[in-house]
Every structure is written in C-alpha cells, then in structure tokens.
Design a protein around this motif. Structure first.
Motif, PDB file in Angstrom:
ATOM      1  N   SER A 252      23.483  18.103  59.745  1.00  0.00           N
ATOM      2  CA  SER A 252      23.831  17.444  61.019  1.00  0.00           C
ATOM      3  C   SER A 252      23.815  15.917  60.934  1.00  0.00           C
ATOM      4  O   SER A 252      23.987  15.235  61.949  1.00  0.00           O
ATOM      5  N   GLN A 253      23.656  15.366  59.738  1.00  0.00           N
ATOM      6  CA  GLN A 253      23.498  13.910  59.588  1.00  0.00           C
ATOM      7  C   GLN A 253      24.819  13.170  59.398  1.00  0.00           C
ATOM      8  O   GLN A 253      24.867  11.943  59.504  1.00  0.00           O
ATOM      9  N   PHE A 254      25.882  13.913  59.103  1.00  0.00           N
ATOM     10  CA  PHE A 254      27.174  13.273  58.830  1.00  0.00           C
ATOM     11  C   PHE A 254      28.314  14.052  59.488  1.00  0.00           C
ATOM     12  O   PHE A 254      28.207  15.258  59.723  1.00  0.00           O
ATOM     13  N   VAL A 255      29.395  13.327  59.773  1.00  0.00           N
ATOM     14  CA  VAL A 255      30.629  13.918  60.279  1.00  0.00           C
ATOM     15  C   VAL A 255      31.743  13.505  59.340  1.00  0.00           C
ATOM     16  O   VAL A 255      31.791  12.354  58.873  1.00  0.00           O
ATOM     17  N   VAL A 266      34.011   9.711  56.136  1.00  0.00           N
ATOM     18  CA  VAL A 266      32.677  10.242  56.442  1.00  0.00           C
ATOM     19  C   VAL A 266      31.861   9.187  57.185  1.00  0.00           C
ATOM     20  O   VAL A 266      31.816   8.021  56.779  1.00  0.00           O
ATOM     21  N   TRP A 267      31.201   9.596  58.271  1.00  0.00           N
ATOM     22  CA  TRP A 267      30.343   8.703  59.057  1.00  0.00           C
ATOM     23  C   TRP A 267      28.939   9.287  59.175  1.00  0.00           C
ATOM     24  O   TRP A 267      28.757  10.511  59.155  1.00  0.00           O
ATOM     25  N   SER A 268      27.960   8.407  59.360  1.00  0.00           N
ATOM     26  CA  SER A 268      26.598   8.815  59.675  1.00  0.00           C
ATOM     27  C   SER A 268      26.499   9.096  61.170  1.00  0.00           C
ATOM     28  O   SER A 268      26.912   8.271  61.988  1.00  0.00           O
ATOM     29  N   THR A 269      25.926  10.245  61.536  1.00  0.00           N
ATOM     30  CA  THR A 269      25.761  10.549  62.961  1.00  0.00           C
ATOM     31  C   THR A 269      24.601   9.744  63.556  1.00  0.00           C
ATOM     32  O   THR A 269      24.506   9.594  64.768  1.00  0.00           O
ATOM     33  N   GLU A 270      23.724   9.244  62.706  1.00  0.00           N
ATOM     34  CA  GLU A 270      22.590   8.455  63.198  1.00  0.00           C
ATOM     35  C   GLU A 270      23.010   7.014  63.495  1.00  0.00           C
ATOM     36  O   GLU A 270      22.868   6.526  64.605  1.00  0.00           O
ATOM     37  N   SER A 271      23.579   6.357  62.479  1.00  0.00           N
ATOM     38  CA  SER A 271      23.928   4.938  62.648  1.00  0.00           C
ATOM     39  C   SER A 271      25.317   4.732  63.233  1.00  0.00           C
ATOM     40  O   SER A 271      25.612   3.682  63.793  1.00  0.00           O
TER      41      SER A 271
END
Length: 315
Positions: A252-255, A266-271
C-alpha cells in the motif's frame, strides 16, 4: 526484500511475450502469486506460469470476446470475465478444460467493472446500465442489485465486507455487503479539475485508501472512509483518453500506472512524490498493469505482456 524507492527504481524488464495480436485489456494475478491471466481484444485468454516465467496455455472466447478477467477466490483453475461482443452476460470458466461452469445474465449494457470478494465466492459487477449486481459463483441468479444513480465502477475492500462504487465520475458511495439494500452508509464527492471519466476503482491492501483510475492523465487516492483527497498524481502521457489502469503495490506504499508512451510511473502514497519512471519499451500504451501479491514482480501490458524484476546489481 522490502519494496522501497530504490528497489522500484531498479526494476527492469525480465521477459516480454508477444502472444496477442490486439491490446491486452486486463491482467490478474492469482492470490498465491504463482499464476497470471490476461484477456485481450483479440478474444484470447493467456495463462502464465510465474515460477517458470512463461505462458502455459492460450484459450479463446471468439464468440463472446473477453474483458475484465478475474481469478476466482483461492482457485487458479477458474476465472470469471465479462464480454465485449454479443451480449453482457458474465461467464464463469474452468481453465483446465475450457468449459463454462455457469453464466450470469442480467446486465443490459456493457460491464465496466468486476471485483471478486477476497474472502468467499461473492463478486460484484458494475455496468453501463447504471446498476451494480451482486453474485455468488454457486448460483446463476443475481443475489442483489443496487442502483447507484449513474454509471458505476466498483470494488471490494480487502475484508470483503464493504464495496465502493464510483458513480458518474464524481461520487464515491460505500456499501455494507450485508445491508446493501439500505443504500450507501457513506458518500463523498471527489471532482477533478479537468474533464475525465473514472475508469477504475481499487482499495489498498491495508484498506485505508481508495485509488481512482481515469482516462484523463490524472489518478487520485482518497482516504477510504473520510473521502479526503490524499494525493492527485499526473505528469504521465494520456492525451487520447485511454482508460489506463493504475494499481497499488501490495504494501500500500506506492501507486503505479502505465502511460501512452510505454513508460511506468510510480509514486509514494505517503509523500506523494514520484519515485520512478520505468521504460518497458512497450510498443503502445500500457493499458493495464498489476503488481504480484506475493512476489517481487509486476506485469504491464500493451499488445505485448511484460514481466518485471528488480535488478539486484542496482541496489
């Protein structure tokens, strides 16, 4: 190996297969990660053995066409799929002998969403007839219908108790599967600042986020229960309004999403920061991609199917 920014940047194409003559419209991994299945506009269903890293079988649905193919719950020998020719019936297929187990008639327009329950034999379908239907693999008849008042995309949450409907590309409605006939228990609007259609909806594995895929060069993640916008991602090519499918990483940390020019973003879902752009040398738009639920690999597809692995030398 943990999925990190640097691991994602190290991914390289391991194998590319040219089994299809037209675009691959869907890819799905089995829950154990050992198999993958794809459907294509050329009416073929291709099975892949992930351990061997190669296609194991090709089946055809020439009469009905095939789209939105999904493995059934905990069973790699059966799949359900929607039709893109002839009618709008959903079909339940035994992959071992290429025989239909059951038909699920009821929709009166094209099925645009199909989601299997992660816990049992239930599945849901959303259609251009503006209904979401609830089914059980063991029974031909529809178990329930909800009318969300617009064209719906839909998905189960990881617990299989709640499903989300994205309606008319502007509203998310949350339903309790056991009380769906009472209508949604939560509803929130989420409008993009450019005109686009919502083409897919999915929950993260931790159940905390909902990912909206669109045909407009933007995707978005929302808090699953408040509807708050967490991040909106853009900066990838999709000028022709193609319904590109995005996905979460298993943690669940990346999209990630493919693009018109054959790259994976690819992106970080956190930052909310973009962490990688990967060039798969795809010959056309990446219509669909999916991360393996158990192993450190993902698949992306245009007309060709490509499997990726991290390059340990780059870490």
């Amino acid at each position: 190996m943990k999925i990190t920014d640097s691991v994602l940047r190290s991914f390289r194409v391991a194998r590319t297969y040219r089994e299809n003559s037209q675009k691959v419209n869907c890819v799905d991994y089995s829950p154990d990660g050992e198999s993958a299945i794809s459907s294509s506009d050329d009416d073929s269903i291709v099975l892949y053995d992930i351990r061997e890293g190669k296609p194991s079988c090709t089946l055809y649905s020439k009469k009905y066409g095939v789209d939105l193919i999904r493995y059934t719950h905990r069973d790699t020998s059966t799949a359900v799929y929607s039709s893109n020719k002839l009618d709008d019936t959903i079909r339940y297929l035994c992959l071992n002998d290429n025989k239909y187990i059951r038909y699920f008639p009821g929709h009166t327009a094209r099925v645009v969403a199909l989601s299997m329950s992660p816990v049992d034999d239930t599945f849901i379908s959303g259609s251009l007839d503006k209904t979401i239907r609830i089914w059980d693999l063991r029974a031909q008849n529809c178990q329930g219908v909800t009318n969300p008042l617009g064209k719906p995309v839909c998905s189960f949450d990881p617990e299989g108790q709640i499903f989300a409907a994205g309606v008319e590309s502007q509203t998310i409605k949350l339903y309790d599967l056991r009380a769906f006939d009472k209508g949604p228990f939560a509803s929130f609007e989420s409008r993009f600042n450019r005109v686009c259609e919502w083409t897919g909806l999915s929950f993260s594995n931790d159940g905390n986020q909902i990912l909206i895929s669109t045909n407009g060069g933007m995707i978005r993640i929302l808090h699953a229960f408040s509807g708050a916008v967490l991040h909106t991602f853009s900066g990838y090519n999709n000028s022709n309004g193609i319904p590109l499918q995005a996905c979460f990483s298993p943690d669940s940390q990346f999209v990630m999403i493919g693009s018109e020019d054959g790259r994976v973003h690819v992106w970080s879902t956190e930052s909310g920061m973009k962490v990688a752009v990967l060039d798969g040398k795809h010959s056309g738009p990446i219509n669909t991609l999916q991360f393996n639920p158990r192993y450190m690999t993902f698949a992306s597809a245009c007309t060709n199917m490509t499997f990726w692995l991290p390059c340990v030398d780059d870490l």
